[in-house]
Design a protein around this motif. Structure first.
Motif, PDB file in Angstrom:
ATOM      1  N   ALA A  66       0.839  -1.206   0.000  1.00 50.96           N
ATOM      2  CA  ALA A  66       0.000   0.000   0.000  1.00 50.96           C
ATOM      3  C   ALA A  66       0.872   1.253   0.000  1.00 50.96           C
ATOM      4  O   ALA A  66       0.554   2.238  -0.681  1.00 50.96           O
ATOM      5  CB  ALA A  66      -0.937  -0.010   1.205  1.00 50.96           C
ATOM      6  N   ALA A  67       1.970   1.225   0.729  1.00 50.17           N
ATOM      7  CA  ALA A  67       2.876   2.373   0.758  1.00 50.17           C
ATOM      8  C   ALA A  67       3.497   2.602  -0.621  1.00 50.17           C
ATOM      9  O   ALA A  67       3.598   3.750  -1.084  1.00 50.17           O
ATOM     10  CB  ALA A  67       3.961   2.169   1.812  1.00 50.17           C
ATOM     11  N   ILE A  68       3.892   1.523  -1.274  1.00 49.18           N
ATOM     12  CA  ILE A  68       4.476   1.659  -2.612  1.00 49.18           C
ATOM     13  C   ILE A  68       3.448   2.220  -3.588  1.00 49.18           C
ATOM     14  O   ILE A  68       3.744   3.122  -4.372  1.00 49.18           O
ATOM     15  CB  ILE A  68       5.048   0.309  -3.098  1.00 49.18           C
ATOM     16  CG1 ILE A  68       6.227  -0.119  -2.214  1.00 49.18           C
ATOM     17  CG2 ILE A  68       5.465   0.391  -4.569  1.00 49.18           C
ATOM     18  CD1 ILE A  68       6.691  -1.552  -2.437  1.00 49.18           C
ATOM     19  N   GLN A  69       2.219   1.703  -3.535  1.00 48.41           N
ATOM     20  CA  GLN A  69       1.166   2.215  -4.418  1.00 48.41           C
ATOM     21  C   GLN A  69       0.882   3.687  -4.135  1.00 48.41           C
ATOM     22  O   GLN A  69       0.699   4.480  -5.055  1.00 48.41           O
ATOM     23  CB  GLN A  69      -0.112   1.382  -4.264  1.00 48.41           C
ATOM     24  CG  GLN A  69      -1.263   1.857  -5.126  1.00 48.41           C
ATOM     25  CD  GLN A  69      -1.067   1.585  -6.609  1.00 48.41           C
ATOM     26  OE1 GLN A  69      -0.134   0.908  -7.020  1.00 48.41           O
ATOM     27  NE2 GLN A  69      -1.938   2.133  -7.426  1.00 48.41           N
ATOM     28  N   THR A  70       0.888   4.064  -2.863  1.00 51.98           N
ATOM     29  CA  THR A  70       0.688   5.469  -2.506  1.00 51.98           C
ATOM     30  C   THR A  70       1.823   6.318  -3.075  1.00 51.98           C
ATOM     31  O   THR A  70       1.587   7.406  -3.615  1.00 51.98           O
ATOM     32  CB  THR A  70       0.593   5.621  -0.973  1.00 51.98           C
ATOM     33  OG1 THR A  70      -0.519   4.845  -0.511  1.00 51.98           O
ATOM     34  CG2 THR A  70       0.407   7.069  -0.562  1.00 51.98           C
ATOM     35  N   MET A  71       3.048   5.819  -2.982  1.00 50.81           N
ATOM     36  CA  MET A  71       4.202   6.536  -3.523  1.00 50.81           C
ATOM     37  C   MET A  71       4.079   6.698  -5.041  1.00 50.81           C
ATOM     38  O   MET A  71       4.396   7.757  -5.596  1.00 50.81           O
ATOM     39  CB  MET A  71       5.483   5.773  -3.166  1.00 50.81           C
ATOM     40  CG  MET A  71       6.747   6.568  -3.387  1.00 50.81           C
ATOM     41  SD  MET A  71       8.263   5.644  -2.953  1.00 50.81           S
ATOM     42  CE  MET A  71       8.006   5.286  -1.229  1.00 50.81           C
ATOM     43  N   ILE A  72       3.599   5.659  -5.707  1.00 53.79           N
ATOM     44  CA  ILE A  72       3.414   5.705  -7.156  1.00 53.79           C
ATOM     45  C   ILE A  72       2.368   6.751  -7.531  1.00 53.79           C
ATOM     46  O   ILE A  72       2.585   7.567  -8.437  1.00 53.79           O
ATOM     47  CB  ILE A  72       3.027   4.307  -7.687  1.00 53.79           C
ATOM     48  CG1 ILE A  72       4.242   3.375  -7.641  1.00 53.79           C
ATOM     49  CG2 ILE A  72       2.435   4.376  -9.094  1.00 53.79           C
ATOM     50  CD1 ILE A  72       3.924   1.910  -7.892  1.00 53.79           C
ATOM     51  N   LEU A  73       1.238   6.756  -6.829  1.00 55.91           N
ATOM     52  CA  LEU A  73       0.178   7.722  -7.149  1.00 55.91           C
ATOM     53  C   LEU A  73       0.600   9.144  -6.802  1.00 55.91           C
ATOM     54  O   LEU A  73       0.283  10.090  -7.538  1.00 55.91           O
ATOM     55  CB  LEU A  73      -1.125   7.337  -6.449  1.00 55.91           C
ATOM     56  CG  LEU A  73      -1.775   6.058  -6.968  1.00 55.91           C
ATOM     57  CD1 LEU A  73      -2.997   5.694  -6.128  1.00 55.91           C
ATOM     58  CD2 LEU A  73      -2.143   6.175  -8.438  1.00 55.91           C
ATOM     59  N   ALA A  74       1.324   9.323  -5.700  1.00 54.38           N
ATOM     60  CA  ALA A  74       1.822  10.655  -5.351  1.00 54.38           C
ATOM     61  C   ALA A  74       2.795  11.140  -6.424  1.00 54.38           C
ATOM     62  O   ALA A  74       2.745  12.301  -6.850  1.00 54.38           O
ATOM     63  CB  ALA A  74       2.488  10.629  -3.978  1.00 54.38           C
ATOM     64  N   SER A  75       3.674  10.262  -6.869  1.00 55.81           N
ATOM     65  CA  SER A  75       4.623  10.622  -7.924  1.00 55.81           C
ATOM     66  C   SER A  75       3.887  11.035  -9.191  1.00 55.81           C
ATOM     67  O   SER A  75       4.254  12.019  -9.855  1.00 55.81           O
ATOM     68  CB  SER A  75       5.556   9.436  -8.229  1.00 55.81           C
ATOM     69  OG  SER A  75       6.345   9.114  -7.110  1.00 55.81           O
ATOM     70  N   GLN A  76       2.844  10.302  -9.513  1.00 52.64           N
ATOM     71  CA  GLN A  76       2.037  10.613 -10.699  1.00 52.64           C
ATOM     72  C   GLN A  76       1.463  12.023 -10.592  1.00 52.64           C
ATOM     73  O   GLN A  76       1.450  12.773 -11.562  1.00 52.64           O
ATOM     74  CB  GLN A  76       0.906   9.578 -10.828  1.00 52.64           C
ATOM     75  CG  GLN A  76      -0.065   9.872 -11.930  1.00 52.64           C
ATOM     76  CD  GLN A  76       0.011   8.869 -13.039  1.00 52.64           C
ATOM     77  OE1 GLN A  76       0.867   7.999 -13.051  1.00 52.64           O
ATOM     78  NE2 GLN A  76      -0.859   9.009 -13.992  1.00 52.64           N
ATOM     79  N   ASP A  77       1.006  12.396  -9.399  1.00 49.65           N
ATOM     80  CA  ASP A  77       0.428  13.714  -9.217  1.00 49.65           C
ATOM     81  C   ASP A  77       1.471  14.819  -9.394  1.00 49.65           C
ATOM     82  O   ASP A  77       1.139  15.933  -9.781  1.00 49.65           O
ATOM     83  CB  ASP A  77      -0.234  13.823  -7.837  1.00 49.65           C
ATOM     84  CG  ASP A  77      -1.194  14.990  -7.757  1.00 49.65           C
ATOM     85  OD1 ASP A  77      -2.014  15.168  -8.682  1.00 49.65           O
ATOM     86  OD2 ASP A  77      -1.103  15.754  -6.773  1.00 49.65           O
ATOM     87  N   PHE A  78       2.732  14.513  -9.127  1.00 48.03           N
ATOM     88  CA  PHE A  78       3.819  15.475  -9.335  1.00 48.03           C
ATOM     89  C   PHE A  78       4.348  15.439 -10.772  1.00 48.03           C
ATOM     90  O   PHE A  78       5.367  16.057 -11.074  1.00 48.03           O
ATOM     91  CB  PHE A  78       4.967  15.209  -8.354  1.00 48.03           C
ATOM     92  CG  PHE A  78       4.711  15.741  -6.975  1.00 48.03           C
ATOM     93  CD1 PHE A  78       4.895  17.081  -6.686  1.00 48.03           C
ATOM     94  CD2 PHE A  78       4.273  14.904  -5.960  1.00 48.03           C
ATOM     95  CE1 PHE A  78       4.658  17.583  -5.414  1.00 48.03           C
ATOM     96  CE2 PHE A  78       4.034  15.380  -4.690  1.00 48.03           C
ATOM     97  CZ  PHE A  78       4.228  16.724  -4.414  1.00 48.03           C
ATOM     98  N   GLY A  79       3.686  14.676 -11.642  1.00 46.95           N
ATOM     99  CA  GLY A  79       4.092  14.613 -13.041  1.00 46.95           C
ATOM    100  C   GLY A  79       5.282  13.704 -13.286  1.00 46.95           C
ATOM    101  O   GLY A  79       5.987  13.844 -14.288  1.00 46.95           O
TER     102      GLY A  79
END
Length: 189
Positions: free
Chosen positions: A120-133
């Motif tokens: 879940a932490a990795i997926q959260t990191m992936i989605l957060a990264s996506q939001d930063f482009g």
């Protein structure tokens, strides 16, 4: 961020631009990652952020192990592609399970709970990264070099994954996915 759009548009990126990510952005991604759900609030994840020469050292370790395995005729999975992506990415974050080797009463159920929390932490990191482009690649080929990486970093905890992060230099098409109906049983009274 439109969460549904982020989930739909997210792709695994294997080609990155030669462009640095500001430290504040990496810190913001890590701060958001800490909000991931965690079984029993154990927060078993530990992160090692590698950039510049330290990232290059990781790439060299994995390259050496991969070349050695190839010479022995052993499986290397998709290590060469993962090494290429890590080499191009601005940042590689190694993810560890802090508790797997430190708790004497660690059991199968705690391992499953902690593994789910780390996922879940990795997926959260992936989605957060996506939001930063930013683009990401979740990498498990590090398992081929786990012993060497842990020794290099002097870590006793379990290496779980790596995440390459950078500015995407490709726009891959969606990968095929099964229909949810093919993998779901629906039971009602």
């Amino acid at each position: 961020m439109d969460t549904l759009k982020a989930i739909t548009d997210r792709r695994s990126i294997r080609e990155f631009q030669n462009k640095s990510i500001p430290q504040e952005t990496i810190e913001a991604i890590l701060e958001l990652t800490m909000k991931a759900p965690s079984g029993k609030n154990r927060q078993p994840w530990r992160f090692v952020v590698l950039q510049d020469k330290r990232k290059d050292e990781l790439v060299n370790i994995m390259t050496d192990v991969t070349n050695h395995r190839k010479l022995q005729g052993l499986d290397i999975g998709s290590c060469e592609g993962s090494i290429h992506a890590m080499d191009q990415a601005s940042v590689v974050i190694l993810v560890f399970n802090a508790f797997s080797n430190s708790e004497k009463d660690y059991n199968h159920y705690r391992l499953l709970t902690d593994t789910q929390s780390i996922g879940a932490a990795i997926q959260t990191m992936i989605l957060a990264s996506q939001d930063f482009g930013l683009g990401t690649l979740w990498i498990c080929d590090i398992f081929y070099s786990e012993r060497e990486i842990c020794s290099w970093l002097n870590r006793g905890d379990e290496l779980v994954a790596a995440l390459a992060i950078g500015y995407a230099n490709q726009s891959p098409n969606p990968r095929p996915r099964q229909a949810w109906r093919n993998v779901t049983e629906w039971e009602k009274l």
